[in-house]
Design a protein around this motif. Structure first.
Motif, PDB file in Angstrom:
ATOM      1  N   ARG A 202       0.832  -1.202   0.000  1.00 41.44           N
ATOM      2  CA  ARG A 202       0.000   0.000   0.000  1.00 41.44           C
ATOM      3  C   ARG A 202       0.866   1.252   0.000  1.00 41.44           C
ATOM      4  N   GLN A 203       0.426   2.227  -0.760  1.00 40.81           N
ATOM      5  CA  GLN A 203       1.083   3.529  -0.855  1.00 40.81           C
ATOM      6  C   GLN A 203       2.596   3.376  -1.002  1.00 40.81           C
ATOM      7  N   ALA A 204       3.005   2.595  -1.977  1.00 44.67           N
ATOM      8  CA  ALA A 204       4.412   2.266  -2.182  1.00 44.67           C
ATOM      9  C   ALA A 204       5.191   3.372  -2.879  1.00 44.67           C
ATOM     10  N   GLU A 205       4.497   4.236  -3.593  1.00 41.47           N
ATOM     11  CA  GLU A 205       5.207   5.251  -4.381  1.00 41.47           C
ATOM     12  C   GLU A 205       4.397   6.539  -4.433  1.00 41.47           C
ATOM     13  N   TRP A 206       5.101   7.655  -4.319  1.00 44.27           N
ATOM     14  CA  TRP A 206       4.505   8.982  -4.448  1.00 44.27           C
ATOM     15  C   TRP A 206       4.660   9.426  -5.897  1.00 44.27           C
ATOM     16  N   LEU A 207       3.544   9.662  -6.578  1.00 49.92           N
ATOM     17  CA  LEU A 207       3.561  10.136  -7.962  1.00 49.92           C
ATOM     18  C   LEU A 207       2.956  11.533  -8.015  1.00 49.92           C
ATOM     19  N   TYR A 208       3.796  12.526  -7.878  1.00 50.68           N
ATOM     20  CA  TYR A 208       3.469  13.937  -8.052  1.00 50.68           C
ATOM     21  C   TYR A 208       2.500  14.505  -7.019  1.00 50.68           C
ATOM     22  N   ASN A 209       1.304  13.929  -6.915  1.00 46.93           N
ATOM     23  CA  ASN A 209       0.316  14.482  -5.977  1.00 46.93           C
ATOM     24  C   ASN A 209      -0.507  13.400  -5.277  1.00 46.93           C
ATOM     25  N   HIS A 210      -0.075  12.153  -5.398  1.00 48.46           N
ATOM     26  CA  HIS A 210      -0.818  11.064  -4.774  1.00 48.46           C
ATOM     27  C   HIS A 210       0.076   9.828  -4.634  1.00 48.46           C
ATOM     28  N   TYR A 211      -0.329   8.946  -3.745  1.00 47.60           N
ATOM     29  CA  TYR A 211       0.356   7.663  -3.596  1.00 47.60           C
ATOM     30  C   TYR A 211      -0.298   6.627  -4.497  1.00 47.60           C
ATOM     31  N   VAL A 212       0.516   5.665  -4.941  1.00 44.83           N
ATOM     32  CA  VAL A 212      -0.029   4.516  -5.663  1.00 44.83           C
ATOM     33  C   VAL A 212       0.438   3.245  -4.955  1.00 44.83           C
ATOM     34  N   ASP A 213      -0.421   2.247  -4.979  1.00 43.90           N
ATOM     35  CA  ASP A 213      -0.083   0.937  -4.453  1.00 43.90           C
ATOM     36  C   ASP A 213       0.686   0.163  -5.520  1.00 43.90           C
ATOM     37  N   HIS A 214       1.553  -0.735  -5.090  1.00 44.59           N
ATOM     38  CA  HIS A 214       2.307  -1.586  -6.006  1.00 44.59           C
ATOM     39  C   HIS A 214       1.942  -3.044  -5.789  1.00 44.59           C
ATOM     40  N   ILE A 215       1.929  -3.778  -6.876  1.00 50.90           N
ATOM     41  CA  ILE A 215       1.863  -5.242  -6.811  1.00 50.90           C
ATOM     42  C   ILE A 215       3.288  -5.744  -6.997  1.00 50.90           C
ATOM     43  N   ILE A 216       3.660  -6.717  -6.211  1.00 51.13           N
ATOM     44  CA  ILE A 216       4.958  -7.359  -6.392  1.00 51.13           C
ATOM     45  C   ILE A 216       4.725  -8.669  -7.132  1.00 51.13           C
ATOM     46  N   TYR A 217       5.391  -8.778  -8.277  1.00 54.15           N
ATOM     47  CA  TYR A 217       5.384 -10.019  -9.044  1.00 54.15           C
ATOM     48  C   TYR A 217       6.743 -10.672  -8.836  1.00 54.15           C
ATOM     49  N   GLY A 218       6.740 -11.951  -8.543  1.00 55.88           N
ATOM     50  CA  GLY A 218       7.994 -12.663  -8.329  1.00 55.88           C
ATOM     51  C   GLY A 218       8.087 -13.913  -9.173  1.00 55.88           C
ATOM     52  N   MET A 219       9.323 -14.220  -9.557  1.00 57.64           N
ATOM     53  CA  MET A 219       9.603 -15.456 -10.270  1.00 57.64           C
ATOM     54  C   MET A 219      10.828 -16.089  -9.626  1.00 57.64           C
ATOM     55  N   LEU A 220      10.722 -17.380  -9.311  1.00 59.44           N
ATOM     56  CA  LEU A 220      11.854 -18.139  -8.796  1.00 59.44           C
ATOM     57  C   LEU A 220      12.504 -18.906  -9.945  1.00 59.44           C
ATOM     58  N   LYS A 221      13.796 -19.081  -9.857  1.00 60.05           N
ATOM     59  CA  LYS A 221      14.508 -19.805 -10.907  1.00 60.05           C
ATOM     60  C   LYS A 221      13.909 -21.196 -11.114  1.00 60.05           C
ATOM     61  N   SER A 222      13.546 -21.859 -10.027  1.00 59.63           N
ATOM     62  CA  SER A 222      12.993 -23.214 -10.147  1.00 59.63           C
ATOM     63  C   SER A 222      11.669 -23.229 -10.896  1.00 59.63           C
ATOM     64  N   ASN A 223      10.884 -22.174 -10.793  1.00 56.24           N
ATOM     65  CA  ASN A 223       9.622 -22.085 -11.535  1.00 56.24           C
ATOM     66  C   ASN A 223       9.842 -21.656 -12.977  1.00 56.24           C
ATOM     67  N   TRP A 224      10.829 -20.825 -13.212  1.00 54.39           N
ATOM     68  CA  TRP A 224      11.121 -20.323 -14.550  1.00 54.39           C
ATOM     69  C   TRP A 224      11.505 -21.454 -15.476  1.00 54.39           C
ATOM     70  N   THR A 225      12.302 -22.365 -14.998  1.00 51.74           N
ATOM     71  CA  THR A 225      12.764 -23.452 -15.861  1.00 51.74           C
ATOM     72  C   THR A 225      11.625 -24.376 -16.276  1.00 51.74           C
ATOM     73  N   THR A 226      10.578 -24.438 -15.467  1.00 47.00           N
ATOM     74  CA  THR A 226       9.481 -25.331 -15.809  1.00 47.00           C
ATOM     75  C   THR A 226       8.305 -24.620 -16.482  1.00 47.00           C
ATOM     76  N   SER A 227       8.153 -23.305 -16.250  1.00 48.04           N
ATOM     77  CA  SER A 227       6.943 -22.664 -16.741  1.00 48.04           C
ATOM     78  C   SER A 227       7.144 -21.696 -17.895  1.00 48.04           C
ATOM     79  N   ALA A 228       8.331 -21.110 -18.040  1.00 50.56           N
ATOM     80  CA  ALA A 228       8.468 -19.995 -18.977  1.00 50.56           C
ATOM     81  C   ALA A 228       9.233 -20.336 -20.243  1.00 50.56           C
TER      82      ALA A 228
END
Length: 183
Positions: free
Chosen positions: A156-182
């Motif tokens: 929540r409220q991860a970044e200030w953009l000029y006149n307001h905060y924005v929330d961020h989603i964190i996307y993660g990839m593990l090496k073990s998943n990358w080799t099998t899915s991507a």
């Protein structure tokens, strides 16, 4: 000098001082479009600001802290991408990117993010790649989702953009998943 060929159309290249004018021009031409999601545009008002960014980026690259590259599409600078930071202790790369407005819709950034993820896992031997994206930035969110990254939650409220905060989603990839899915 770091260069990385992605395919016949795309290449990443370490940003250099000689690229400052072209990079500033692209930034300036896309300023209104980019300002919806990028908070650093107010500190990039002239070519000298871009030169300072390049100097800082090259210093951080030399110190193995980050990697800032230009995206070359058919030989033309169309944006930047790289690792905003690299956490060597925990073996994590944090990908960041932006693309000039007129180059949207060509699959460029998905191919770039895939290449950066491949490089992080297979060349740098990292274990994890994260991409943080503003919740409402649907175009940018589509990239890690397309590549099979896992939505690991919202800051929540991860970044200030000029006149307001924005929330961020964190996307993660593990090496073990990358080799099998991507691949």
């Amino acid at each position: 000098m770091f260069t990385y060929k992605i395919d016949e159309e795309l290449q990443l290249k370490l940003v250099e001082s000689k690229d400052a004018k072209a990079l500033f021009k692209l930034t300036n031409e896309s300023r209104e479009y980019l300002s919806e999601w990028l908070g650093w545009l107010d500190s990039t008002k002239k070519v000298e600001d871009t030169k300072a960014f390049i100097e800082m980026s090259r210093k951080n690259y030399a110190e193995n802290k980050s990697l800032s590259t230009l995206i070359l599409y058919k030989g033309e600078i169309v944006g930047t991408a790289g690792y905003n930071s690299i956490d060597w202790t925990n073996k994590i790369a944090y990908i960041g990117y932006w693309l000039g407005e007129e180059y949207q819709g060509n699959g460029i950034m998905t191919r770039v993010a895939k290449a950066l993820t491949d490089y992080a896992f297979y060349e740098l031997q990292l274990n994890r790649v994260d991409i943080r994206v503003a919740v409402e930035n649907k175009k940018s969110r589509a990239i890690p989702e397309r590549l099979g990254f896992q939505n690991e939650g919202t800051i929540r409220q991860a970044e200030w953009l000029y006149n307001h905060y924005v929330d961020h989603i964190i996307y993660g990839m593990l090496k073990s998943n990358w080799t099998t899915s991507a691949q």
